[in-house]
Design a protein around this motif. Structure first.
Motif, PDB file in Angstrom:
ATOM      1  N   UNK A  10      -5.024  -0.220  -9.779  1.00  0.00           N
ATOM      2  CA  UNK A  10      -4.317   0.206 -10.994  1.00  0.00           C
ATOM      3  C   UNK A  10      -4.381   1.719 -11.159  1.00  0.00           C
ATOM      4  N   UNK A  11      -5.514   2.318 -10.802  1.00  0.00           N
ATOM      5  CA  UNK A  11      -5.624   3.775 -10.889  1.00  0.00           C
ATOM      6  C   UNK A  11      -4.625   4.455  -9.961  1.00  0.00           C
ATOM      7  N   UNK A  12      -4.506   3.936  -8.727  1.00  0.00           N
ATOM      8  CA  UNK A  12      -3.577   4.517  -7.770  1.00  0.00           C
ATOM      9  C   UNK A  12      -2.125   4.349  -8.224  1.00  0.00           C
ATOM     10  N   UNK A  13      -1.818   3.182  -8.793  1.00  0.00           N
ATOM     11  CA  UNK A  13      -0.450   2.961  -9.258  1.00  0.00           C
ATOM     12  C   UNK A  13      -0.133   3.833 -10.466  1.00  0.00           C
ATOM     13  N   UNK A  14      -1.109   4.009 -11.352  1.00  0.00           N
ATOM     14  CA  UNK A  14      -0.927   4.893 -12.505  1.00  0.00           C
ATOM     15  C   UNK A  14      -0.628   6.319 -12.029  1.00  0.00           C
ATOM     16  N   UNK A  15      -1.368   6.765 -11.039  1.00  0.00           N
ATOM     17  CA  UNK A  15      -1.143   8.107 -10.504  1.00  0.00           C
ATOM     18  C   UNK A  15       0.239   8.219  -9.881  1.00  0.00           C
ATOM     19  N   UNK A  16       0.656   7.188  -9.194  1.00  0.00           N
ATOM     20  CA  UNK A  16       1.975   7.213  -8.549  1.00  0.00           C
ATOM     21  C   UNK A  16       3.089   7.255  -9.583  1.00  0.00           C
ATOM     22  N   UNK A  17       2.955   6.474 -10.657  1.00  0.00           N
ATOM     23  CA  UNK A  17       3.965   6.463 -11.716  1.00  0.00           C
ATOM     24  C   UNK A  17       4.015   7.815 -12.420  1.00  0.00           C
ATOM     25  N   UNK A  18       2.859   8.447 -12.564  1.00  0.00           N
ATOM     26  CA  UNK A  18       2.801   9.752 -13.237  1.00  0.00           C
ATOM     27  C   UNK A  18       3.222  10.908 -12.340  1.00  0.00           C
ATOM     28  N   UNK A  19       3.548  10.600 -11.088  1.00  0.00           N
ATOM     29  CA  UNK A  19       4.051  11.634 -10.196  1.00  0.00           C
ATOM     30  C   UNK A  19       3.003  12.360  -9.415  1.00  0.00           C
ATOM     31  N   UNK A  20       1.724  12.028  -9.648  1.00  0.00           N
ATOM     32  CA  UNK A  20       0.656  12.688  -8.894  1.00  0.00           C
ATOM     33  C   UNK A  20       0.483  11.985  -7.555  1.00  0.00           C
ATOM     34  N   UNK A  21       0.207  12.738  -6.489  1.00  0.00           N
ATOM     35  CA  UNK A  21      -0.017  12.073  -5.202  1.00  0.00           C
ATOM     36  C   UNK A  21      -1.299  11.248  -5.267  1.00  0.00           C
ATOM     37  N   UNK A  22      -1.217   9.940  -5.133  1.00  0.00           N
ATOM     38  CA  UNK A  22      -2.422   9.111  -5.236  1.00  0.00           C
ATOM     39  C   UNK A  22      -3.363   9.370  -4.069  1.00  0.00           C
ATOM     40  N   UNK A  23      -4.589   9.765  -4.417  1.00  0.00           N
ATOM     41  CA  UNK A  23      -5.574  10.015  -3.360  1.00  0.00           C
ATOM     42  C   UNK A  23      -6.101   8.676  -2.867  1.00  0.00           C
ATOM     43  N   UNK A  24      -5.711   8.340  -1.665  1.00  0.00           N
ATOM     44  CA  UNK A  24      -6.134   7.065  -1.092  1.00  0.00           C
ATOM     45  C   UNK A  24      -6.758   7.322   0.267  1.00  0.00           C
ATOM     46  N   UNK A  25      -8.071   7.469   0.315  1.00  0.00           N
ATOM     47  CA  UNK A  25      -8.711   7.704   1.613  1.00  0.00           C
ATOM     48  C   UNK A  25      -8.533   6.490   2.509  1.00  0.00           C
ATOM     49  N   UNK A  26      -8.818   6.693   3.764  1.00  0.00           N
ATOM     50  CA  UNK A  26      -8.761   5.565   4.675  1.00  0.00           C
ATOM     51  C   UNK A  26      -9.805   4.517   4.318  1.00  0.00           C
ATOM     52  N   UNK A  27      -9.777   3.447   5.047  1.00  0.00           N
ATOM     53  CA  UNK A  27     -10.680   2.336   4.760  1.00  0.00           C
ATOM     54  C   UNK A  27     -11.076   1.688   6.069  1.00  0.00           C
ATOM     55  N   UNK A  28     -12.235   1.060   6.083  1.00  0.00           N
ATOM     56  CA  UNK A  28     -12.723   0.370   7.274  1.00  0.00           C
ATOM     57  C   UNK A  28     -12.825  -1.116   6.979  1.00  0.00           C
ATOM     58  N   UNK A  29     -12.290  -1.914   7.881  1.00  0.00           N
ATOM     59  CA  UNK A  29     -12.395  -3.368   7.784  1.00  0.00           C
ATOM     60  C   UNK A  29     -13.398  -3.833   8.845  1.00  0.00           C
ATOM     61  N   UNK A  30     -14.529  -4.332   8.419  1.00  0.00           N
ATOM     62  CA  UNK A  30     -15.542  -4.858   9.338  1.00  0.00           C
ATOM     63  C   UNK A  30     -15.315  -6.365   9.427  1.00  0.00           C
ATOM     64  N   UNK A  31     -14.697  -6.800  10.512  1.00  0.00           N
ATOM     65  CA  UNK A  31     -14.197  -8.170  10.610  1.00  0.00           C
ATOM     66  C   UNK A  31     -14.899  -8.935  11.722  1.00  0.00           C
ATOM     67  N   UNK A  32     -15.394 -10.119  11.389  1.00  0.00           N
ATOM     68  CA  UNK A  32     -15.962 -11.013  12.384  1.00  0.00           C
ATOM     69  C   UNK A  32     -14.866 -11.796  13.068  1.00  0.00           C
ATOM     70  N   UNK A  33     -14.803 -11.691  14.400  1.00  0.00           N
ATOM     71  CA  UNK A  33     -13.745 -12.355  15.163  1.00  0.00           C
ATOM     72  C   UNK A  33     -14.130 -13.758  15.603  1.00  0.00           C
ATOM     73  N   UNK A  34     -15.341 -14.199  15.263  1.00  0.00           N
ATOM     74  CA  UNK A  34     -15.760 -15.532  15.668  1.00  0.00           C
ATOM     75  C   UNK A  34     -16.175 -15.562  17.134  1.00  0.00           C
TER      76      UNK A  34
END
Length: 464
Positions: A200-224
């Motif tokens: 919601x914070x990112x969407x609020x920033x996008x609606x207000x015209x500010x570039x939403x700061x969205x750093x990358x993310x890591x997915x630690x996934x078990x493949x079985x």
């Protein structure tokens, strides 16, 4: 197209259900979920249906059907096993221009019930026009696996901003582009990961015209342990959206093929005394890639938190403030034992199970052997191929009978699975007589005796 798909708003509306059995109960559940007030008419009414109607503010008329029962109803369901009665209900409803559904009789229907995927407020309906309802249900099942349960929350987030976005972008093409970016970018990622406040914070920033700061993310996934069918829905979704994949030696090629085709792939596998990349460098690479704004998939065989060093990796991510998600995988002990027909616990043989690393540092036997030889216990050794002779020797030395059943499973859950069964005394010799390669799993305990009775899966190689 024989039926036009429409969604009917039934909150507070009266719906007539003729019939009081199991079929009427199933239809009534959907109607109650949609907020309808049910009027059930039948000489006998199933007790669960009676309770449902009472609890939802409807009414039950315990008698035969009469046309006056249609009064004030916006929808009619005929759910009896009396074909003549169903036809009469259909004719009466059509004469009054009231939509009617007759169960398992498409010719008598003016409306039909689709197979439903409910992610409210997002709802998906699948219909075969009444010709092949089982096929429609099978397609619904496939959609269920593709649409995460959190999609409803994502739709709810969009609803809260819909009017503001409409004012911001009066042009429908601009609005469409706006929402496509939202639903395919970091805002949706955060919401689907259960991080609603951040989304919601990112969407609020996008609606207000500010570039939403969205750093990358890591997915630690078990493949079985190897079989792609054992992946979780969430694992598949994240595998499909990652920009870069760091994978290890234990990830089966068939699983790696399910990752996004254009994602960058980096091999960071390890085998005994041969590390493609030291763990410290893997940790650093995860941080560096995420800081570049990339969605990074760390794909690990089995479960990342069971001898997978996943804890070390997320410690490093947390220290640098990198967002991450952890998706558990079916660990090798569970997957391989199941495919080999060896239950890890059994009321008659084992009331506990222990997972132990069999990777003996410097060929020493520094393990809590007295704890591992307790009776009525199954012991599972990960990475125990090289140390198998020492493992068996030490267990016998510390009190476990040499006749204790034991098994070694190679490449469990895959078509190349091989299972070697014997005892603590002879398993090392048996394995040495065959060309065996990692990954392997060793199971020690009386439960191994059940394999011949319970095994259900055999790979391309014969078991020994």
């Amino acid at each position: 197209m024989e039926f036009l798909p429409l969604f009917h708003k039934l909150q507070g509306s009266h719906v007539l259900v003729v019939g009081g059995g199991e079929i009427a109960l199933r239809k009534s559940r959907l109607l109650v979920d949609a907020g309808a007030l049910i009027r059930v008419v039948a000489p006998e009414v199933e007790h669960q249906l009676q309770a449902m109607v009472d609890g939802s503010g409807g009414e039950v008329r315990r008698r035969g059907y009469a046309e006056a029962d249609l009064d004030g109803c916006q929808l009619v369901i005929a759910a009896t096993d009396d074909q003549a009665l169903n036809a009469q209900v259909s004719a009466d409803a059509k004469r009054r221009c009231v939509p009617v559904n007759v169960v398992d009789a498409p010719a008598l229907c003016s409306v039909i019930f689709p197979a439903i995927v409910d992610r409210s407020p997002l709802v998906v309906a699948v219909s075969s026009g009444g010709d092949a309802p089982v096929l429609a249900r099978l397609i619904r099942a496939k959609l269920e696996t593709w649409i995460p349960s959190t999609y409803g929350e994502l739709a709810g987030l969009a609803a809260r901003f819909r009017s503001r976005v409409k004012q911001l972008y009066p042009d429908v093409t601009q609005r469409r582009a706006f929402w496509e970016e939202v639903f395919q970018g970091p805002i949706a990622d955060r919401q689907l990961a259960g991080q609603g406040a951040e989304a919601e914070r990112l969407l609020e920033a996008k609606v207000n015209g500010a570039p939403p700061h969205a750093p990358g993310e890591v997915y630690l996934v078990g493949a079985g342990p190897g079989d792609p069918d054992l992946l979780t829905f969430k694992a598949l979704r994240l595998m499909q959206q990652a920009d870069v994949v760091l994978y290890d030696r234990l990830v089966a090629p068939a699983i790696l093929d399910l990752c996004r085709r254009d994602a960058e792939r980096i091999y960071v596998g390890k085998r005994r005394a041969d590390h493609a990349l030291p763990q410290e460098q893997i940790n650093k690479q995860l941080v560096d890639l995420a800081k570049q704004g990339k969605r990074v998939l760390r794909l690990k065989g089995g479960d990342p938190f069971i001898f997978g060093r996943g804890g070390e990796e997320i410690e490093e991510l947390a220290a640098h403030g990198i967002p991450f998600q952890v998706v558990p995988g079916i660990t090798a002990a569970s997957g391989c034992s199941a495919y080999a027909g060896i239950p890890l616990t059994h009321r008659d043989y084992a009331q506990s199970v222990r997972f132990v690393t069999g990777h003996l540092k410097n060929n020493t036997s520094d393990l809590p052997w007295p704890d591992l030889v307790a009776p009525a216990q199954t012991v599972v050794f990960y990475m125990g191929l090289i140390g198998l002779p020492i493992i068996c020797e030490q267990m016998i030395k510390h009190g476990r009978s040499a006749d204790t059943p034991a098994a070694l499973i190679q490449q469990g859950t895959t078509v190349n699975q091989r299972v070697f069964t014997g005892t603590l005394a002879d398993l090392p010799r048996l394995v040495a007589e065959h060309e065996v390669h990692a990954p392997t799993l060793v199971i020690v305990g009386e439960v191994v005796m059940l394999r011949d009775k319970l095994k259900w899966f055999e790979g391309a190689q014969a078991s020994v």
